[in-house]
Design a protein around this motif. Structure first.
Motif, PDB file in Angstrom:
ATOM      1  N   LYS A  89       0.840  -1.197   0.000  1.00  0.00           N
ATOM      2  CA  LYS A  89       0.000   0.000   0.000  1.00  0.00           C
ATOM      3  C   LYS A  89       0.878   1.251   0.000  1.00  0.00           C
ATOM      4  N   TYR A  90       1.912   1.210   0.825  1.00  0.00           N
ATOM      5  CA  TYR A  90       2.833   2.347   0.893  1.00  0.00           C
ATOM      6  C   TYR A  90       3.560   2.548  -0.440  1.00  0.00           C
ATOM      7  N   GLN A  93       1.606   4.231  -3.037  1.00  0.00           N
ATOM      8  CA  GLN A  93       1.506   5.676  -2.806  1.00  0.00           C
ATOM      9  C   GLN A  93       2.773   6.387  -3.275  1.00  0.00           C
ATOM     10  N   MET A  94       3.895   5.676  -3.253  1.00  0.00           N
ATOM     11  CA  MET A  94       5.163   6.271  -3.672  1.00  0.00           C
ATOM     12  C   MET A  94       5.398   6.123  -5.170  1.00  0.00           C
ATOM     13  N   GLY A  95       4.407   5.603  -5.875  1.00  0.00           N
ATOM     14  CA  GLY A  95       4.506   5.506  -7.327  1.00  0.00           C
ATOM     15  C   GLY A  95       5.241   4.262  -7.811  1.00  0.00           C
ATOM     16  N   ILE A  96       5.452   3.297  -6.921  1.00  0.00           N
ATOM     17  CA  ILE A  96       6.106   2.060  -7.348  1.00  0.00           C
ATOM     18  C   ILE A  96       5.024   1.014  -7.611  1.00  0.00           C
ATOM     19  N   LYS A  97       4.978   0.514  -8.837  1.00  0.00           N
ATOM     20  CA  LYS A  97       3.896  -0.394  -9.242  1.00  0.00           C
ATOM     21  C   LYS A  97       3.909  -1.676  -8.417  1.00  0.00           C
ATOM     22  N   ARG A 100       5.984  -4.847  -9.044  1.00  0.00           N
ATOM     23  CA  ARG A 100       7.432  -4.882  -8.813  1.00  0.00           C
ATOM     24  C   ARG A 100       7.825  -5.622  -7.533  1.00  0.00           C
ATOM     25  N   CYS A 131      12.970   0.527 -12.992  1.00  0.00           N
ATOM     26  CA  CYS A 131      12.317   1.315 -11.952  1.00  0.00           C
ATOM     27  C   CYS A 131      13.100   2.618 -11.807  1.00  0.00           C
TER      28      CYS A 131
END
Ligand code: SF4
Ligand code: SF4
Ligand code: FES
Lengths: 141, 331
Positions: A89-90, A93-97, A100, A131
């Motif tokens: 979830k975090y 929010q940080m834009g990491i799919k 990954r 990434c």
């Protein structure tokens, strides 16, 4: 040059690492993109490890432990499962799919499954491309 | 005032705000009558909130002229950056004062966006804005009388030590005034200072170690709730009542002032050195407490934590491991 994903994999000593070993001793070829780190139990995978992997330039992170009920420390893999969902979830929010980061259960006898997982996950990350978080973090202004 | 401080030459003190709300400067004013103790031993040579000393006056000072600078606020634009570098040069001791200078603080939450998104919101789409010509700030603009200039707005917010070397960190949003006075008096009396790079005015323990609320070792949580959804009993650990409290991942030193006011800790003192990334610590602590082994139920419980990134890194996003959000259009 074609993009070759860098994947950090955390494998628990008792099941998943042994499973990966079995893939090797059975001479099953699989993607060489994993950089494996052996830990005693999937419950040892701190969120910090995963965040640091991305910070250092990983394109994907694979977490593996014993099947539910099989953890040698009883609860470690459940703890890992709970961390995994919160971490996901975090990270989103940080834009990491979410593709990954992956959590899978691999037993000591599942060499074939491990090889298939390594191939499939490498392919997923290859499709996603590099990434970019490392570069973005370092562009400080 | 003790004898040894009386005959010493006065200390030169500077206080500056970068990207800040003003609260840190006010926390210094909150020394109240102790201000007399401070000015008895120190001359304030630069303090924009209170004194009319210009940047040019600071530029004219010799290197190392200022004994101690308290820099509060984050580094958001080129003016903040210039002043951080200038004050570093002019000061013997540079202290990152308050959460924003320490780890990025509230302004650091802007790292969930980039410059483009922020400008779009602020100058174009915000409800109270009418801007048909799409005017945006530019760093220099020619008018008949000459060229006007504005600082450059950066893409990213940085903590002070991501720009210059910092000698000490005094955390808090704002720092507890008593802690500041203690640290200040330690400098004045030449008391042995901790090694460079230390956090001062706080302890090495976590809030939970000092907090007086009733707690059990094995916390089991089935449901997370927002503060408004619970009638706090005033004595049980917030986490055990299902309310997110940053206690496990926050350095103590504030005197658990929020908890004393019946509000959970939000983490303004930053993490203790044993767990430098507050979110990572919270994720691991909370995962241990979730009372379920069932994948679907775990997902449901995790869903109740509305905004993990904003909650766990409220005061520390730029200083955390990932620092900022990845926005794919960025190069
Ligand atoms: S989690 Fe908060 S309320 Fe609970 S013991 Fe820690 S600081 Fe106190
Ligand atoms: S209780 Fe937490 S949020 Fe409140 S002042 Fe102390 S450290 Fe800051
Ligand atoms: S020992 Fe394998 S997951 Fe715990």
């Amino acid at each position: 040059m074609a993009f070759e994903p860098t994947i950090i994999s955390f494998l628990c000593n008792w099941c998943s690492y042994t499973g990966a070993d079995l893939a090797g001793t059975s001479r099953i070829p699989y993607a060489p993109n994993l950089r494996t780190i052996r830990i005693m139990c999937s419950g040892r995978i701190e969120p910090t490890f995963v965040l640091k992997a991305f910070r250092e330039g990983a394109d994907g992170v694979l977490m593996c432990g014993c099947h539910p009920g099989d953890c040698h420390y009883h609860e470690g893999n459940y703890k890992c499962l709970r961390r995994y969902h919160l971490l996901q979830k975090y990270l989103q929010q940080m834009g990491i799919k979410k593709e990954r980061v992956r959590l899978e259960w691999i037993s000591a006898s599942e060499g074939k499954q491990f090889a298939a997982l390594a191939n499939e996950f490498t392919e997923t990350i290859r499709q996603l491309g590099p990434c970019k978080i490392k570069g973005v973090m370092e562009t400080l202004t | 005032m003790s004898k040894e401080t009386k005959n010493k030459p006065k200390l030169k003190l500077a206080i500056y705000w970068g990207a800040a709300c003003g609260g840190c400067c006010i926390s210094v004013l909150d020394v109240h009558e102790k201000l007399f103790d401070v000015v008895a031993v120190a001359d304030l040579v630069f303090w924009p909130i209170a004194l009319d000393v210009k940047y040019a006056d600071v530029e004219a000072m010799e290197n190392g002229f200022i004994d101690v600078t308290l820099y509060n606020g984050a580094v958001r634009n080129s003016e903040n950056e210039h002043m951080a570098k200038l004050l570093r040069q002019k000061s013997k001791i540079l202290i990152a004062y308050g959460s924003c200078a320490h780890l990025g603080g509230i302004p650091g939450l802007a790292n969930f966006h980039n410059k483009e998104e922020i400008f779009e919101r602020v100058y174009h789409t915000s409800e109270s804005t009418v801007n048909k010509e799409r005017v945006e700030p530019v760093t220099s603009y020619k008018v008949a009388e000459g060229t006007l200039s504005l600082p450059e707005f950066f893409n990213d917010v940085r903590a002070l030590d991501q720009v210059v070397d910092v000698d000490y960190y005094l955390p808090g949003c704002p720092p507890q005034t008593e802690r500041f006075v203690e640290v200040f008096m330690a400098i004045v009396t030449n008391a042995s200072l901790p090694p460079n790079g230390s956090v001062v005015g706080a302890t090495e323990k976590a809030q939970c170690d000092e907090c007086q609320r009733k707690k059990t070792d094995n916390k089991r949580i089935k449901q997370f709730k927002r503060l408004v959804e619970v009638i706090d009993d005033g004595e049980t650990c917030f986490l055990e009542q299902g309310i997110i409290c940053m206690g496990p991942a926050t350095r103590s030193g504030c005197g658990y002032r929020c908890i004393e006011g019946n509000s959970p800790c939000q983490g303004c003192y930053g993490p203790p050195s044993t767990s430098p990334d507050p979110g990572a610590k919270m994720m691991s602590a909370i995962a241990t407490m979730i009372d379920s082994n069932d994948p679907d139920e775990i997902i449901k419980i995790v869903e109740q934590i509305e905004d993990p990134a904003g909650t766990f890194y409220r005061f520390s996003l730029p200083g955390s491991i990932l620092r900022r959000k990845l926005i794919e259009t960025q190069t």
